[in-house]
Motif scaffolding. Structure first.
Motif, mmCIF file in Angstrom:
data_model
loop_
_atom_site.group_PDB
_atom_site.id
_atom_site.type_symbol
_atom_site.label_atom_id
_atom_site.label_comp_id
_atom_site.label_asym_id
_atom_site.label_seq_id
_atom_site.Cartn_x
_atom_site.Cartn_y
_atom_site.Cartn_z
ATOM 1 N N TRP A 1 0.804 -1.225 0.000
ATOM 2 C CA TRP A 1 0.000 0.000 0.000
ATOM 3 C C TRP A 1 0.835 1.273 0.000
ATOM 4 C CZ3 TRP A 1 -5.138 0.677 -0.652
ATOM 5 C CH2 TRP A 1 -5.934 -0.472 -0.623
ATOM 6 N N VAL A 2 2.090 1.171 0.379
ATOM 7 C CA VAL A 2 2.939 2.363 0.400
ATOM 8 C C VAL A 2 3.066 2.953 -1.007
ATOM 9 C CG1 VAL A 2 5.251 3.239 0.902
ATOM 10 C CG2 VAL A 2 4.214 1.527 2.393
ATOM 11 N N TRP A 3 2.984 2.069 -2.013
ATOM 12 C CA TRP A 3 3.101 2.553 -3.392
ATOM 13 C C TRP A 3 1.954 3.495 -3.767
ATOM 14 C CZ3 TRP A 3 7.451 2.599 -5.666
ATOM 15 C CH2 TRP A 3 8.378 1.570 -5.487
ATOM 16 N N SER A 4 0.829 3.392 -3.089
ATOM 17 C CA SER A 4 -0.295 4.278 -3.400
ATOM 18 C C SER A 4 0.004 5.721 -3.030
ATOM 19 C CB SER A 4 -1.559 3.808 -2.665
ATOM 20 O OG SER A 4 -1.394 3.907 -1.263
ATOM 21 N N LEU A 5 1.062 5.927 -2.229
ATOM 22 C CA LEU A 5 1.446 7.278 -1.832
ATOM 23 C C LEU A 5 2.730 7.751 -2.493
ATOM 24 C CD1 LEU A 5 0.742 7.130 2.013
ATOM 25 C CD2 LEU A 5 -0.671 8.201 0.259
ATOM 26 N N VAL A 6 3.536 6.806 -2.990
ATOM 27 C CA VAL A 6 4.837 7.172 -3.535
ATOM 28 C C VAL A 6 4.700 8.102 -4.737
ATOM 29 C CG1 VAL A 6 6.890 6.295 -4.703
ATOM 30 C CG2 VAL A 6 6.021 5.128 -2.667
ATOM 31 N N VAL A 7 3.873 7.718 -5.712
ATOM 32 C CA VAL A 7 3.735 8.509 -6.936
ATOM 33 C C VAL A 7 3.155 9.896 -6.659
ATOM 34 C CG1 VAL A 7 2.634 8.648 -9.198
ATOM 35 C CG2 VAL A 7 3.594 6.485 -8.409
ATOM 36 N N PRO A 8 2.021 10.010 -5.939
ATOM 37 C CA PRO A 8 1.501 11.356 -5.684
ATOM 38 C C PRO A 8 2.442 12.213 -4.850
ATOM 39 C CG PRO A 8 0.262 9.717 -4.444
ATOM 40 C CD PRO A 8 1.103 8.972 -5.434
ATOM 41 N N LEU A 9 3.149 11.603 -3.897
ATOM 42 C CA LEU A 9 4.089 12.377 -3.082
ATOM 43 C C LEU A 9 5.298 12.816 -3.917
ATOM 44 C CD1 LEU A 9 4.084 10.493 0.352
ATOM 45 C CD2 LEU A 9 3.067 12.710 -0.201
ATOM 46 N N ALA A 10 5.748 11.947 -4.816
ATOM 47 C CA ALA A 10 6.856 12.321 -5.694
ATOM 48 C C ALA A 10 6.440 13.466 -6.619
ATOM 49 C CB ALA A 10 7.311 11.115 -6.511
ATOM 50 N N THR A 11 5.224 13.355 -7.168
ATOM 51 C CA THR A 11 4.706 14.423 -8.022
ATOM 52 C C THR A 11 4.584 15.719 -7.249
ATOM 53 O OG1 THR A 11 3.457 12.782 -9.291
ATOM 54 C CG2 THR A 11 2.826 15.100 -9.550
ATOM 55 N N LEU A 12 4.081 15.614 -6.024
ATOM 56 C CA LEU A 12 3.938 16.786 -5.170
ATOM 57 C C LEU A 12 5.297 17.430 -4.915
ATOM 58 C CD1 LEU A 12 2.386 18.628 -3.181
ATOM 59 C CD2 LEU A 12 2.750 16.883 -1.435
#
Length: 277
Positions: free
Chosen positions: A39-50
């Motif tokens: 589930w950590v991957w569900s945050l990696v992309v949006p946080l990286a984009t942010l």
């Protein structure tokens, strides 16, 4: 094919929800199955984009929060302001793309047994929604940590109900049309890229010229569906203001129009797609 004579018979609501939930669980398991972080991957992309947008707009260009007072000065406020828009846009983008691929991916199953064409689409939206709720929870936690909190937060669930109806209805329409016109998926991908920059997500609508070539650009962009939802969400969650009543009416209107369009498209083109997929 004689078992398809009753394809238009509606299923009970409980069975519809069970079916949608099953597709949603399938998509969630398929997405994170075999990964180390889950589930950590569900945050990696949006946080990286942010992080990228924050460094560019908050660090390099010294972006100021639109309409913000001195309390909103600082790169941390720019980050959460951007995250508020990116979260809603990410839900819209992933739901549309997931709905299109979800219906196509269920073709072999749909050829064997009948189920409503919107079930895999809404199932994909359910899976995306779970991830988006995690992002929203993280966002609101950061808001509270920065001292951004108000009674208007109780309005967020009502806004999200309208958003879900709008987004999932659009996803159903595009997913069904894509079965009949297979080029639509590629066209939608291009349009969504254009819409990202046309929608005031990483900038304020006030930066858009009021009029260009006789076209009221600011009004057009400001009243685009996702622009209305993002602006209202920022108002309620970030600025702790209830938002203008016209914004609520606009969001409700977009949700209603999209829902009616989804019903019309499903009845006319989506009743039996098994032989087309």
């Amino acid at each position: 094919m004689e078992n398809r004579t009753d394809v238009r018979a509606p299923l009970p609501l409980s069975q519809q929800w069970t079916l949608i939930n099953a597709f949603g669980q399938r998509d969630l398991k398929a997405k994170f199955n075999g990964t180390l972080l889950g589930w950590v991957w569900s945050l990696v992309v949006p946080l990286a984009t942010l992080g990228i947008y924050t460094l560019i707009f908050g660090g390099l260009f010294k972006m100021k929060i639109p309409g913000g007072a001195s309390r909103y000065e600082g790169i941390q406020f720019v980050a959460v302001w951007l995250f508020a828009g990116l979260t809603l846009w990410g839900y819209f983008l992933s739901s549309v793309n997931g709905g299109i691929s979800g219906l196509l991916g269920s073709g072999s199953l749909l050829q064997k047994v009948y189920f409503p064409a919107y079930a895999p689409v809404l199932g994909a939206g359910l899976a995306v929604g779970v991830q988006s709720l995690i992002e929203v929870g993280l966002l609101l936690t950061v808001f509270a940590f920065l001292g951004i909190f108000g009674w208007t937060w109780i309005l967020i669930p009502f806004l999200f109900c309208l958003l879900v109806v709008f987004v999932q209805s659009v996803a159903v329409v595009l997913a069904i049309w894509n079965i009949h016109v297979r080029d639509l998926a590629q066209l939608v991908g291009v349009i969504l890229q254009l819409m990202f920059f046309a929608t005031p997500i990483i900038y304020s609508v006030t930066l858009v010229p009021a009029e260009k070539w006789g076209i009221p650009l600011q009004k057009i962009i400001g009243h685009m569906p996702m622009a209305e939802f993002i602006e209202l969400f920022r108002s309620v969650a970030f600025y702790c203001a209830p938002g203008h009543w016209k914004s609520w009416v606009a969001c409700a209107a977009w949700a209603g129009i999209a829902f009616l369009a989804a019903k019309l498209v499903y009845r006319k083109w989506g009743a039996d797609l098994g032989e087309r997929i």
